[in-house]
Design a protein around this motif. Sequence first.
Motif, PDB file in Angstrom:
ATOM      1  N   ILE A  88       0.848  -1.208   0.000  1.00  0.00           N
ATOM      2  CA  ILE A  88       0.000   0.000   0.000  1.00  0.00           C
ATOM      3  C   ILE A  88       0.874   1.246   0.000  1.00  0.00           C
ATOM      4  N   SER A  89       1.964   1.203   0.764  1.00  0.00           N
ATOM      5  CA  SER A  89       2.860   2.360   0.805  1.00  0.00           C
ATOM      6  C   SER A  89       3.408   2.668  -0.571  1.00  0.00           C
TER       7      SER A  89
ATOM      8  N   ALA B  14       3.410  13.165  12.491  1.00  0.00           N
ATOM      9  CA  ALA B  14       3.014  14.119  11.448  1.00  0.00           C
ATOM     10  C   ALA B  14       1.937  13.578  10.514  1.00  0.00           C
ATOM     11  N   HIS B  15       1.444  12.335  10.749  1.00  0.00           N
ATOM     12  CA  HIS B  15       0.351  11.885   9.883  1.00  0.00           C
ATOM     13  C   HIS B  15      -0.936  12.654  10.177  1.00  0.00           C
ATOM     14  N   HIS B  16      -0.939  13.488  11.218  1.00  0.00           N
ATOM     15  CA  HIS B  16      -2.094  14.354  11.454  1.00  0.00           C
ATOM     16  C   HIS B  16      -1.969  15.652  10.686  1.00  0.00           C
ATOM     17  N   MET B  17      -0.828  15.818  10.008  1.00  0.00           N
ATOM     18  CA  MET B  17      -0.536  17.122   9.420  1.00  0.00           C
ATOM     19  C   MET B  17      -0.232  17.010   7.938  1.00  0.00           C
TER      20      MET B  17
ATOM     21  N   ARG C 191       6.230  13.443   4.513  1.00  0.00           N
ATOM     22  CA  ARG C 191       4.925  12.794   4.444  1.00  0.00           C
ATOM     23  C   ARG C 191       5.115  11.321   4.160  1.00  0.00           C
ATOM     24  N   MET C 192       6.026  11.003   3.260  1.00  0.00           N
ATOM     25  CA  MET C 192       6.230   9.598   2.907  1.00  0.00           C
ATOM     26  C   MET C 192       6.809   8.848   4.106  1.00  0.00           C
ATOM     27  N   PHE C 193       7.762   9.473   4.802  1.00  0.00           N
ATOM     28  CA  PHE C 193       8.341   8.809   5.977  1.00  0.00           C
ATOM     29  C   PHE C 193       7.241   8.498   6.993  1.00  0.00           C
ATOM     30  N   PHE C 194       6.427   9.504   7.279  1.00  0.00           N
ATOM     31  CA  PHE C 194       5.404   9.298   8.298  1.00  0.00           C
ATOM     32  C   PHE C 194       4.320   8.342   7.821  1.00  0.00           C
ATOM     33  N   MET C 195       4.084   8.337   6.534  1.00  0.00           N
ATOM     34  CA  MET C 195       3.096   7.395   6.017  1.00  0.00           C
ATOM     35  C   MET C 195       3.575   5.963   6.256  1.00  0.00           C
ATOM     36  N   ILE C 196       4.834   5.707   5.941  1.00  0.00           N
ATOM     37  CA  ILE C 196       5.313   4.326   6.043  1.00  0.00           C
ATOM     38  C   ILE C 196       5.403   3.893   7.506  1.00  0.00           C
TER      39      ILE C 196
ATOM     40  N   ALA D 165      -3.683   6.674   6.704  1.00  0.00           N
ATOM     41  CA  ALA D 165      -2.231   6.872   6.710  1.00  0.00           C
ATOM     42  C   ALA D 165      -1.708   7.065   5.292  1.00  0.00           C
ATOM     43  N   ALA D 166      -2.450   6.568   4.300  1.00  0.00           N
ATOM     44  CA  ALA D 166      -2.028   6.745   2.913  1.00  0.00           C
ATOM     45  C   ALA D 166      -2.227   8.203   2.521  1.00  0.00           C
ATOM     46  N   VAL D 167      -1.142   8.902   2.242  1.00  0.00           N
ATOM     47  CA  VAL D 167      -1.221  10.359   2.060  1.00  0.00           C
ATOM     48  C   VAL D 167      -2.286  10.788   1.048  1.00  0.00           C
ATOM     49  N   PRO D 168      -2.310  10.233  -0.151  1.00  0.00           N
ATOM     50  CA  PRO D 168      -3.278  10.772  -1.118  1.00  0.00           C
ATOM     51  C   PRO D 168      -4.720  10.636  -0.635  1.00  0.00           C
ATOM     52  N   PHE D 169      -5.010   9.531   0.034  1.00  0.00           N
ATOM     53  CA  PHE D 169      -6.375   9.370   0.535  1.00  0.00           C
ATOM     54  C   PHE D 169      -6.618  10.280   1.732  1.00  0.00           C
ATOM     55  N   ASP D 170      -5.621  10.431   2.586  1.00  0.00           N
ATOM     56  CA  ASP D 170      -5.807  11.311   3.746  1.00  0.00           C
ATOM     57  C   ASP D 170      -6.053  12.743   3.313  1.00  0.00           C
ATOM     58  N   ILE D 171      -5.400  13.151   2.225  1.00  0.00           N
ATOM     59  CA  ILE D 171      -5.620  14.516   1.750  1.00  0.00           C
ATOM     60  C   ILE D 171      -7.115  14.715   1.487  1.00  0.00           C
ATOM     61  N   HIS D 172      -7.765  13.681   1.002  1.00  0.00           N
ATOM     62  CA  HIS D 172      -9.205  13.796   0.768  1.00  0.00           C
ATOM     63  C   HIS D 172     -10.000  13.780   2.077  1.00  0.00           C
TER      64      HIS D 172
END
Lengths: 363, 208, 580
Positions: free
Chosen positions: A104-105, C306-309, C319-324, C376-383
């Motif tokens: 997923i990542s 930072a996944h809240h931000m 963002r990628m670091f915090f996502m993983i 946690a997946a950035v593109p989806f979280d942006i939504h």
Amino acid sequence: MNIPSSIWTLLIGIALTLVSLWYGQNNHLLPTAATDEAVLVDGLFNAMMTVSVGIFLLVEGILIYCAFKYRRRPGDNSDGPPVFGNVPLEALWTLIPAIIVIGISVYSFDVYNEMGGFNPHDVHEPPVAQKPMKMPGSAIAATLSDTPPSTAPNLNQQKSEEARLDPATASVRNDDQIPQQRNAPGVGVVAPTIGSSPDKQGKPPGLAVNVTAMQFAWIFTYPDTGVVSSELHVPVGREVMVNMTANDVIHAFWVPEFRLKQDAIPGMQSEIRFTPRIMGTYPLICAELCGPYHGAMNTKVIVETPEAYNQWIQEQQVASIEELNQAVAVKPADLSPTEFLAPYTSNLGIQPEILKQIHTNHH
Amino acid sequence: MQSQIIDPAKTDLNHHHTAEETASHHEEHPDHRIFGLILFLVAEGMIFMGMFGAYLAFRALLPVWPPAGTPELELLLPSVNTTLLISSSFVMHNADTAIKKNDVSGMRTWLGITAAMGIIFLCGQLYEYSNLEFGLTTNLFASSFYVLTGFHGLHVFIGVTAILAVLWRSRTSGHYSNEKHFGVEAAEIYWHFVDVVWIILFGLLYIL
Amino acid sequence: MTQAQLQETANQPALIEEPGVRNWRDYFTFNTDHKVIGIQYLVTTFVFYCIGGVLADLVRTELKTPEVDFVSREVYNSLFTLHGTIMIFLWVVPAGVGFGNYLIPLMIGARDMAFPRLNALAFWIIPPAGLLLIASLLVDAPDAGWTSYPPLSLTTGQIGQSAWIFCLLLLGTSSILGALNFMVTILKMRTPGMTVHQMPLFCWSMFATSALVLLTTPVLAGVLILLAFDLLAGTMFFNPTGGGNPVVYQHMFWFYSHPAVYIMILPFFGAISDIISVHSRKPLFGYKAVAYSSLAISFLGTIVWAHHMFTSGTPGWLRMFFMITTMIISVPTGIKIFSWLATLWGGKLRLNSALLFAMSFVGMFVIGGITGVMVAAVPFDIHVHDTYFIVAHIHYVLFGGSVLGIYAAIYHWFPKMTGRMLNEFWGKVHCALTFVGLNLTFMPMHALGMMGMNRRISEYDPKFESLNFLCTMGSYLLAVSTFPFIINAIWSWMYGPKAGNNPWDALTLEWMTTSPPAIENFDELPVLATGPYDYGMSNRNTEVDVPLADEREPVLAAGPSSVLRAEPDPNVAANPEDRK
Ligand code: HEA
Ligand code: HEA
Ligand code: CUA
Ligand SMILES: [Cu+2]
């Protein structure tokens, strides 16, 4: 394990996969995908939904199965078998989730890259240190012995000044009174950007719009044409670059159909780009709590044909010339922000009195 | 279950647990208090870490640092102060050594000197405050300066109070001895902590 | 003899026959007994839960219709601000501390916590702090959300906001003192026969929780001090007009508040491990793996904030670091979930209220956990950031997780705490109503969020009305579901049937004393004649059918020789094979 049970496992596994795949593709949970970026996000979401439904069904299925199959029968006071754990099994259910999340990542990473998350300021990346930016106070700082003023360009300052070249934008923003933060990826803060997708890299955006957020209104200014509006009109199929900042507190620009959200932060210039692909009228929502009228701080995005868009621009220009004529008597600079904003905020359902009250409330 | 009988000799009265262990079970063991204090200081350290982190972020994020109009900080007095505070740690250590040798009056002397040094440090700090050309709200640097040094100063003050409290208690003979000197040790550990924090603080605010 | 009887016999010398019945007045004093303090915590926090729940239902009442028709916009903002703050800081976090206080000394065979007076102090900080917060509702309530992001929090009411800050500073202090006490107690006060690999899992998870509290709560204190200066003294740390940076506040706030979500769930992970094992009459599957996964969660929990931000100007690489890192947390959590399922599998499940709540916990938490991985997946979280999808996530993990965990723990340990049994019928009614109410309230919120309803709003697009109506009805059902519990608890406490020392035939040491436990817990040091999870060992020789297992290899074994097992004290083990 005897043969029938492994066949059962197989059958259940297949059923589970099919259900997950079907629901993953047919959930219809997201609204229209009105931009190119939204399509990518939906793909990611559906993939995650597939995996999620699988995990969900597996866990809930086992729970329900256990509750029936292994419930204690009346009169049976014995204990279950002394199974204490098993390293290979533990390894299995460590490894499989690890592989799933890494998958997923990687997928998310890819989508994010496609959306332009990593290519922020490709178009006007300034040649470093060629023309040092003018920074408030840099002269005084230069006299200080210990810290020489940084000559690195201040991206926020630069974008702010660029946007201010348009008089309409300059008149609705107050970012010249707010020190613009420096870009500092090292400490986790940058001028937030979602750049152009890789295939549009290097090309200037089709249309630039400056967005100013304030309690409790969105003001859109079109630097190419000088139009000021309380609704965002964009032509379909052209890449739009939005530069936004906020005048007072943090707001967030969200268009659900675009799957795009970006905080507008005072002291920073956020830039996002998107390419609308389906015409329609979509809500534009303030997604960050910004005060009592946060819930009312909505407006519309109208994605229309280029012709309709051009016509709208012309109408607006006529209107603003009329306004300008009126304004000859009262210079815009003499107007209070509330007075100036009144024509734009009235159609948001917000009374100027409220704005005024709120603007005077803080500080 | 047939084969399993409890060996009474073994379970009876916890044969392998000595009486001493049982006794120490009853009261608050001094060792625990030192351990507790150290954990507490870890937590305290994290408050400072958080604030230092914020300070570094502000530094990195403002276009000009220190912000325009910040007069240069005088270095002489703070340096003297720093030397004073660092050396007070060594003085404090002497007090600990003294009590471990059961030398109460020696300990009292060293403690007295440490407290005096701490007080001088605080006075120096106040003097510096009163002579600075900026106030709390002048700019971001000024605010950080006052809040960080002020918060540290509060800790120095608590440390001095703790030392004075130990001094006060040590009037009763036998209150502290080479066996029983939790108070002295705690005050010492706290004092070292205050010292280490100051060194980082000094580096951040004055040198960097 | 069953395992439980073996353990009880071996601990006869430690048993004090006299149950420690307390005068009710003791609960209103500065008492240093960890059991009194534990009850004080649990009752106080439950009262705050009811207050927080009433606020939630006021929120839901406002949201029943799209218009602002029930309370004013300002009041609405105060309602959810107080709701979030109370539920988190005055209910779930201190409730975990309450169970820790009550159970840890008993579970490790100690007479009290390491620092009893500090412990009492930590408790007595809470009521005034809570009152301060609630009193602010009457004057000028805080209304910038439980996250209180500046600059908004600097521009709304000054009194309310400072009340909020001081309340949190007090509660933070209390929580640090509690954590310090737990660390020392767990590390230093175990009965000599108990190594860390024999502690009940609740102790492991409290240890992991305390480590998080000690390292991260102070940072919250730090940022609140700075915010207070901004608010009251006019400094500009987080105020952009003076060059301050609001995003720095967010980093510091989430550096605490993300770990805080694990502070709120880990204690109940531990409790659930114990409860599931006891009531399914099987050893906990993979004891050591479950124990260490708590530490892994703690560690990972500190590097994901930072996944809240994701939408507030976090650089792409970060963002990628915090996502993983965020997603990786599902691995240790998965270890727990699957180990619980494997424990249930093949057991003899006593489907009483405690186990039903525990199983609902597993089922509901998984939903929240999975949506967590999605956001946690950035593109989806942006939504979905700042939408009702997030509200759904937090309630599945916090209500479906922590609150159901608290209920499971109450049903499980109530007999120990009061000496009386809870009524099973009403317990099951409570469980069923809660389960239905919870899903009715929070399931539709997922769809709402994705379709475009943002959070923290008192008015919304009329097209969302029907789903919101469902949510509101669900929330009323949740309120109703609480009454059977409250009445059951009060009635059973006074008139319930006597429980006996060990009503569940459990093996952990808290059951080796009277119910309620004697004032000093144990007379002599208790011992582990059987391991804490050695259920089913009487049929030790039965073939266990576990895929991939091989009994001849200790690493592959699934039975008592498994390396993952928590063993009894080899010096006093009842079973000769366990003696060394
Ligand atoms: C008890 C509290 C709790 C817990 C345990 C969690 C657990 C998790 N949370 Fe949640 N979260 C909150 C409470 C909690 N959260 C709150 C209160 C907020 C909002 C704050 C606010 O803004 O007001 C929030 C917000 C929040 C966000 C920010 C959303 C936003 O505002 O945009 C994110 C983003 O990454 C996130 C992620 C996660 C993840 C990945 C987990 C993981 O730990 C979950 C791990 C668990 C599982 C995954 C399930 C079990 C695992 C398996 C069955 C194995 C197989 C699974 C896979 C392979 C996927 N949470
Ligand atoms: C542990 C944490 C927790 C718990 C248990 C809950 C429980 C509930 N929450 Fe909460 N919620 C949060 C934590 C929690 N919440 C947080 C952190 C936020 C974010 C806040 C923010 O945005 O700042 C939030 C936000 C939030 C929102 C979003 C508000 C918004 O964004 O505008 C909503 C809306 O529906 C909601 C609803 C509910 C409901 C219906 C319950 C129900 O489950 C409540 C059920 C309980 C009861 C109803 C109490 C029952 C008792 C009685 C009725 C007894 C009567 C009294 C006596 C006898 C004394 N919550
Ligand atoms: Cu602007 Cu919310
Ligand atoms: Cu989080």
